[in-house]
Scaffold this active site. Structure first.
Site, mmCIF file in Angstrom:
data_model
loop_
_atom_site.group_PDB
_atom_site.id
_atom_site.type_symbol
_atom_site.label_atom_id
_atom_site.label_comp_id
_atom_site.label_asym_id
_atom_site.label_seq_id
_atom_site.Cartn_x
_atom_site.Cartn_y
_atom_site.Cartn_z
ATOM 1 N N PHE A 30 8.346 -43.532 83.487
ATOM 2 C CA PHE A 30 7.846 -45.149 83.695
ATOM 3 C C PHE A 30 7.799 -46.070 84.418
ATOM 4 O O PHE A 30 7.023 -46.430 85.326
ATOM 5 C CB PHE A 30 10.164 -45.245 83.462
ATOM 6 C CG PHE A 30 10.606 -47.341 83.090
ATOM 7 C CD1 PHE A 30 9.933 -47.781 82.399
ATOM 8 C CD2 PHE A 30 10.150 -47.378 84.633
ATOM 9 C CE1 PHE A 30 10.095 -48.981 82.011
ATOM 10 C CE2 PHE A 30 10.514 -49.002 84.772
ATOM 11 C CZ PHE A 30 10.567 -49.688 83.522
ATOM 12 N N GLY A 65 -2.138 -40.480 79.680
ATOM 13 C CA GLY A 65 -3.699 -39.848 80.635
ATOM 14 C C GLY A 65 -2.958 -39.810 82.016
ATOM 15 O O GLY A 65 -3.549 -39.822 82.741
ATOM 16 N N SER A 83 3.427 -32.234 78.828
ATOM 17 C CA SER A 83 2.489 -33.360 79.308
ATOM 18 C C SER A 83 0.846 -33.682 77.399
ATOM 19 O O SER A 83 0.623 -33.025 78.232
ATOM 20 C CB SER A 83 1.948 -34.783 79.728
ATOM 21 O OG SER A 83 1.262 -35.393 78.957
ATOM 22 N N ASN A 140 9.631 -32.534 76.940
ATOM 23 C CA ASN A 140 8.399 -33.500 77.050
ATOM 24 C C ASN A 140 8.770 -34.277 75.199
ATOM 25 O O ASN A 140 8.953 -34.992 74.702
ATOM 26 C CB ASN A 140 7.765 -33.257 77.538
ATOM 27 C CG ASN A 140 7.073 -34.330 77.994
ATOM 28 O OD1 ASN A 140 6.181 -35.684 78.160
ATOM 29 N ND2 ASN A 140 6.317 -33.346 79.355
ATOM 30 N N TYR A 143 13.956 -43.485 78.382
ATOM 31 C CA TYR A 143 12.816 -43.756 78.237
ATOM 32 C C TYR A 143 12.697 -44.574 76.923
ATOM 33 O O TYR A 143 12.559 -45.807 77.488
ATOM 34 C CB TYR A 143 11.698 -43.258 78.641
ATOM 35 C CG TYR A 143 10.442 -43.675 78.399
ATOM 36 C CD1 TYR A 143 9.603 -44.587 78.341
ATOM 37 C CD2 TYR A 143 9.371 -42.918 79.496
ATOM 38 C CE1 TYR A 143 8.584 -45.290 78.085
ATOM 39 C CE2 TYR A 143 8.013 -43.802 79.836
ATOM 40 C CZ TYR A 143 8.342 -44.934 79.441
ATOM 41 O OH TYR A 143 6.468 -45.487 79.265
#
Length: 353
Positions: free
Chosen positions: A64, A114, A175, A242, A314
């Site tokens: 965030f 990214g 990620s 994740n 999130y």
């Protein structure tokens, strides 16, 4: 402005491009426009995690606020934990736009950002400027650049940079939006990274705990070597997990977009993996963090019962705004009292005992 009023205004942002809306939200937070939640926490939510006394076990997940521009204001919204980052050694723009998508029908988000962030230098300066004592535990999520990365150099360097400022450090090896990053979850690569992290921590004056953030897409067979590596090298726990590259039962027109999915469709997958990790971790003195699909007190309770010492959210925060935090705290406290629990810590891992 109060968190409740800020949340009432959230629907006005739905017509704005998602990344633009996110940037505006961070700017509003940075200037204090979201207000602060001064409601006292129910004592039943107080817990001790990673050596810190927390007001509640509700945390904001990394992603965030990647560049730590609004950490202080975020901590005033009622979170018990705020995790900044992911931060990389050097600044990077990330992937081409568009790269953030609202899946409104699913209350979910797909991102392929990214890991856009300003790099470690300004990130560290902003953390150093935060007033003490802080109203929430501060986590720092560290990762590697898309180009020119050397994991055995970069992760330890980042840890050393933030060791004196963070309450814990999370190693992001999961990620889906940085090529090759998830390969670092493999046993050999992970062993080498954690050995380097252990050596660097031993050399630091400040030695904040280290958590490893893993993907919810790992097979059951892949989990045991990860837990063993974490234990072998003296790491303190795992964040499960994740975003996912799977697309479970989505309705939105954006469901085929590439990137990591977060929000309610991820919840059951992430909780199942959390339970497996908790079972593997029995008797190992590891702290587990549950993230993925937390949007209510009931969701938080499910993660805690599955073995999490605290939870992170999130997507729900992006949809509902700051008022969500006080609502989850109230709901969780009510559920604990309904179940006759004296303290939230007593329920951790109840479903895998």
């Amino acid at each position: 402005m109060t968190p409740r009023i800020a949340s009432i205004l959230m629907p006005l942002m739905r017509g704005v491009d998602p990344e633009r809306a996110h940037d505006l939200a961070l700017r509003a937070l940075r200037f204090g426009l979201a207000g602060a939640d001064r409601t006292p926490d129910d004592p039943i939510l107080a817990c001790r995690v990673l050596g810190h006394d927390l007001r509640n076990p509700i945390g904001l997940a990394a992603g965030f606020d990647k560049s730590a521009v609004a950490i202080g204001p975020l901590m005033k919204l009622g979170f018990g934990i705020v995790e900044a980052g992911s931060v990389t050694p050097r600044p990077q723009f990330g992937n081409p736009r568009p790269r953030l998508f609202r899946l409104v029908e699913d209350r979910a988000v797909i991102n392929r950002m990214g890991m856009n962030n300003a790099g470690i230098a300004p990130f560290r300066a902003r953390l150093a400027a935060l007033p003490r004592p802080r109203p929430a535990m501060l986590g720092v999520n560290i990762a590697i650049n898309k180009e020119g990365a050397a994991p055995l150099r970069d992760y330890p360097m980042l840890y050393a940079e933030v060791a004196a400022l963070a309450d814990y450090v999370a190693i992001n090896i999961s990620s889906p939006n940085t090529p090759g990053l998830r390969d670092l979850q493999g046993e050999r690569q992970l062993q080498d990274i954690l050995a380097a992290m252990a050596e660097t921590r031993a050399a630091q004056q400040a030695k904040p705990p280290i958590l490893v953030k893993i993907a919810p897409d790992l097979s059951p067979a892949a989990l045991e070597p990860i837990v063993e590596a974490v234990v072998t090298h003296g790491m303190d726990g795992l964040i499960v997990g994740n975003t996912t590259i799977t697309r479970p039962g989505l309705r939105s027109a954006h469901r085929s977009q590439a990137g990591g999915l977060s929000g309610p469709p991820l919840k059951h997958l992430a909780t199942d993996v959390l339970k497996r990790v908790a079972s593997l971790s029995k008797g190992r003195n590891l702290t587990l963090v549950g993230t993925g699909g937390v949007a209510s007190g009931a969701d938080a309770l499910e993660k805690l019962r599955a073995g999490a010492s605290f939870v992170q959210l999130y997507a729900a925060f992006a949809y509902d705004g700051p008022a969500l935090i006080s609502r989850i705290r109230r709901e969780l406290a009510a559920l604990l009292r309904r179940d006759g629990v004296r303290n939230v810590a007593d329920i951790v891992g109840a479903d895998i005992r």
